[in-house]
Write a protein that holds these residues in place. Structure first.
Motif, mmCIF file in Angstrom:
data_model
loop_
_atom_site.group_PDB
_atom_site.id
_atom_site.type_symbol
_atom_site.label_atom_id
_atom_site.label_comp_id
_atom_site.label_asym_id
_atom_site.label_seq_id
_atom_site.Cartn_x
_atom_site.Cartn_y
_atom_site.Cartn_z
ATOM 1 N N LEU A 203 0.817 -1.224 0.000
ATOM 2 C CA LEU A 203 0.000 0.000 0.000
ATOM 3 C C LEU A 203 0.848 1.270 0.000
ATOM 4 C CD1 LEU A 203 -2.675 -1.163 2.581
ATOM 5 C CD2 LEU A 203 -2.908 -1.035 0.085
ATOM 6 N N ALA A 204 2.154 1.119 -0.069
ATOM 7 C CA ALA A 204 3.050 2.276 -0.013
ATOM 8 C C ALA A 204 2.823 3.230 -1.186
ATOM 9 C CB ALA A 204 4.505 1.825 0.022
ATOM 10 N N LEU A 205 2.509 2.732 -2.357
ATOM 11 C CA LEU A 205 2.252 3.608 -3.503
ATOM 12 C C LEU A 205 1.025 4.484 -3.241
ATOM 13 C CD1 LEU A 205 3.244 4.264 -6.384
ATOM 14 C CD2 LEU A 205 1.579 2.609 -7.213
ATOM 15 N N TRP A 206 -0.047 3.885 -2.720
ATOM 16 C CA TRP A 206 -1.239 4.658 -2.366
ATOM 17 C C TRP A 206 -0.903 5.706 -1.311
ATOM 18 C CZ3 TRP A 206 -5.753 4.921 -4.756
ATOM 19 C CH2 TRP A 206 -6.172 3.860 -5.544
ATOM 20 N N TRP A 207 -0.129 5.279 -0.288
ATOM 21 C CA TRP A 207 0.156 6.156 0.840
ATOM 22 C C TRP A 207 1.129 7.280 0.460
ATOM 23 C CZ3 TRP A 207 -2.271 6.859 5.245
ATOM 24 C CH2 TRP A 207 -1.648 7.574 6.259
ATOM 25 N N TRP A 208 2.260 6.924 -0.148
ATOM 26 C CA TRP A 208 3.304 7.920 -0.407
ATOM 27 C C TRP A 208 3.046 8.759 -1.647
ATOM 28 C CZ3 TRP A 208 5.755 9.080 3.661
ATOM 29 C CH2 TRP A 208 6.082 8.120 4.605
ATOM 30 N N VAL A 209 2.601 8.130 -2.721
ATOM 31 C CA VAL A 209 2.375 8.895 -3.961
ATOM 32 C C VAL A 209 0.969 9.488 -3.980
ATOM 33 C CG1 VAL A 209 2.309 8.789 -6.482
ATOM 34 C CG2 VAL A 209 4.062 7.517 -5.232
ATOM 35 N N GLY A 210 -0.034 8.630 -3.769
ATOM 36 C CA GLY A 210 -1.409 9.103 -3.834
ATOM 37 C C GLY A 210 -1.741 10.098 -2.740
ATOM 38 N N VAL B 275 -5.558 17.124 -4.412
ATOM 39 C CA VAL B 275 -6.001 16.988 -3.021
ATOM 40 C C VAL B 275 -7.088 15.917 -2.933
ATOM 41 C CG1 VAL B 275 -7.256 18.132 -1.149
ATOM 42 C CG2 VAL B 275 -5.374 19.309 -2.282
ATOM 43 N N LEU B 276 -8.007 15.930 -3.896
ATOM 44 C CA LEU B 276 -9.073 14.918 -3.903
ATOM 45 C C LEU B 276 -8.503 13.525 -4.132
ATOM 46 C CD1 LEU B 276 -11.780 16.917 -5.880
ATOM 47 C CD2 LEU B 276 -11.628 16.554 -3.401
ATOM 48 N N VAL B 277 -7.512 13.407 -5.012
ATOM 49 C CA VAL B 277 -6.820 12.126 -5.214
ATOM 50 C C VAL B 277 -6.164 11.688 -3.902
ATOM 51 C CG1 VAL B 277 -4.843 11.035 -6.383
ATOM 52 C CG2 VAL B 277 -6.461 12.417 -7.690
ATOM 53 N N GLY B 278 -5.548 12.641 -3.209
ATOM 54 C CA GLY B 278 -4.904 12.340 -1.931
ATOM 55 C C GLY B 278 -5.889 11.872 -0.880
ATOM 56 N N GLY B 279 -7.045 12.521 -0.805
ATOM 57 C CA GLY B 279 -8.064 12.109 0.158
ATOM 58 C C GLY B 279 -8.560 10.703 -0.110
ATOM 59 N N PHE B 280 -8.800 10.405 -1.378
ATOM 60 C CA PHE B 280 -9.236 9.054 -1.753
ATOM 61 C C PHE B 280 -8.143 8.030 -1.434
ATOM 62 C CE2 PHE B 280 -9.350 5.594 -4.843
ATOM 63 C CZ PHE B 280 -10.606 5.069 -4.579
ATOM 64 N N SER B 281 -6.902 8.377 -1.758
ATOM 65 C CA SER B 281 -5.782 7.461 -1.529
ATOM 66 C C SER B 281 -5.571 7.168 -0.051
ATOM 67 C CB SER B 281 -4.490 8.031 -2.131
ATOM 68 O OG SER B 281 -4.616 8.170 -3.516
ATOM 69 N N MET B 282 -5.671 8.214 0.785
ATOM 70 C CA MET B 282 -5.507 8.028 2.224
ATOM 71 C C MET B 282 -6.577 7.104 2.776
ATOM 72 S SD MET B 282 -6.751 9.040 5.483
ATOM 73 C CE MET B 282 -7.694 10.517 5.245
ATOM 74 N N ARG B 283 -7.824 7.361 2.401
ATOM 75 C CA ARG B 283 -8.920 6.518 2.905
ATOM 76 C C ARG B 283 -8.771 5.080 2.421
ATOM 77 N NH1 ARG B 283 -10.528 11.595 2.698
ATOM 78 N NH2 ARG B 283 -12.191 12.361 4.052
ATOM 79 N N SER B 284 -8.450 4.907 1.154
ATOM 80 C CA SER B 284 -8.280 3.559 0.589
ATOM 81 C C SER B 284 -7.149 2.812 1.276
ATOM 82 C CB SER B 284 -8.002 3.633 -0.911
ATOM 83 O OG SER B 284 -9.100 4.155 -1.580
ATOM 84 N N ALA B 285 -6.025 3.485 1.464
ATOM 85 C CA ALA B 285 -4.870 2.822 2.079
ATOM 86 C C ALA B 285 -5.158 2.421 3.520
ATOM 87 C CB ALA B 285 -3.648 3.743 1.999
ATOM 88 N N ILE B 286 -5.771 3.319 4.293
ATOM 89 C CA ILE B 286 -6.060 2.998 5.697
ATOM 90 C C ILE B 286 -7.066 1.850 5.792
ATOM 91 C CG2 ILE B 286 -7.175 3.864 7.788
ATOM 92 C CD1 ILE B 286 -5.723 6.498 7.356
ATOM 93 N N VAL B 287 -8.087 1.885 4.978
ATOM 94 C CA VAL B 287 -9.088 0.813 5.030
ATOM 95 C C VAL B 287 -8.488 -0.513 4.571
ATOM 96 C CG1 VAL B 287 -11.270 0.027 4.027
ATOM 97 C CG2 VAL B 287 -11.071 2.362 4.878
ATOM 98 N N ASP B 288 -7.673 -0.480 3.513
ATOM 99 C CA ASP B 288 -7.054 -1.718 3.030
ATOM 100 C C ASP B 288 -6.000 -2.253 3.976
ATOM 101 O OD1 ASP B 288 -8.667 -1.717 0.816
ATOM 102 O OD2 ASP B 288 -7.115 -1.041 -0.576
ATOM 103 N N ALA B 289 -5.321 -1.374 4.692
ATOM 104 C CA ALA B 289 -4.269 -1.811 5.610
ATOM 105 C C ALA B 289 -4.855 -2.610 6.759
ATOM 106 C CB ALA B 289 -3.477 -0.621 6.136
#
Length: 178
Positions: free
Chosen positions: A120-127, A164-178
């Motif tokens: 999930l590092a790509l979602w977290w660090w890039v997204g 910013v919207l991409v970042g918000g989606f990425s943060m939520r996705s990464a936390i839920v998937d983690a």
């Protein structure tokens, strides 16, 4: 024709409801005992700050499509200066991962490792970190340094708001998937 006091009362009630909605998912995840990573008090904080930054980004994106007049330019300048929310979001995210990596629960550590260096590092660090935090802060810094507000600045700010919207989606996705 509506009394000013009534308008203020409705605004205050709307603000309270908005905060509840912003916190709801984070509180729901935090109180789900099945996932150790989510038990952190920083989860609702992250969701609140992300909701604020995404809400402001949505408003800025909508304002981009409005006629470029003095009112729109003022709105862009005012909303673009809320970088403090993005900085607080970055601090909360860093603390969230750091505390999870130092947690006694092996599940929390494993989940945090997925965010920091795993699948999930790509979602977290890039997204999330790059798109949702670093680029918007850089754009705001450039706009502040320029002092003027041109069409190029409007366009740059619009691109940053999408990120910013991409970042918000990425943060939520990464936390839920983690």
């Amino acid at each position: 024709s509506v009394p000013r006091g009534a308008v203020r009362a409705v605004e205050a009630a709307a603000a309270v409801v908005a905060v509840v909605v912003m916190l709801y998912t984070g509180l729901l995840l935090q109180n789900t005992g099945a996932v150790a990573l989510w038990s952190s008090p920083l989860v609702p904080v992250l969701f609140l700050l992300s909701s604020l930054s995404c809400g402001i980004a949505t408003l800025l994106l909508a304002a981009y499509f409005a006629p470029a007049d003095a009112g729109t330019a003022w709105l862009f300048r005012m909303l673009a200066r809320v970088a403090v929310i993005v900085v607080l979001e970055a601090v909360a995210a860093a603390l969230f991962v750091a505390f999870a990596l130092a947690d006694d629960h092996p599940g929390a550590v494993a989940s945090a490792q997925r965010l920091a260096e795993g699948d999930l590092a790509l979602w977290w660090w890039v997204g999330f970190a790059l798109c949702g935090l670093v680029v918007p802060l850089a754009v705001e810094g450039v706009l502040s340094a320029r002092g003027s507000f041109s069409e190029a600045c409007r366009t740059g700010l619009a691109v940053a708001t999408v990120l910013v919207l991409v970042g918000g989606f990425s943060m939520r996705s990464a936390i839920v998937d983690a």
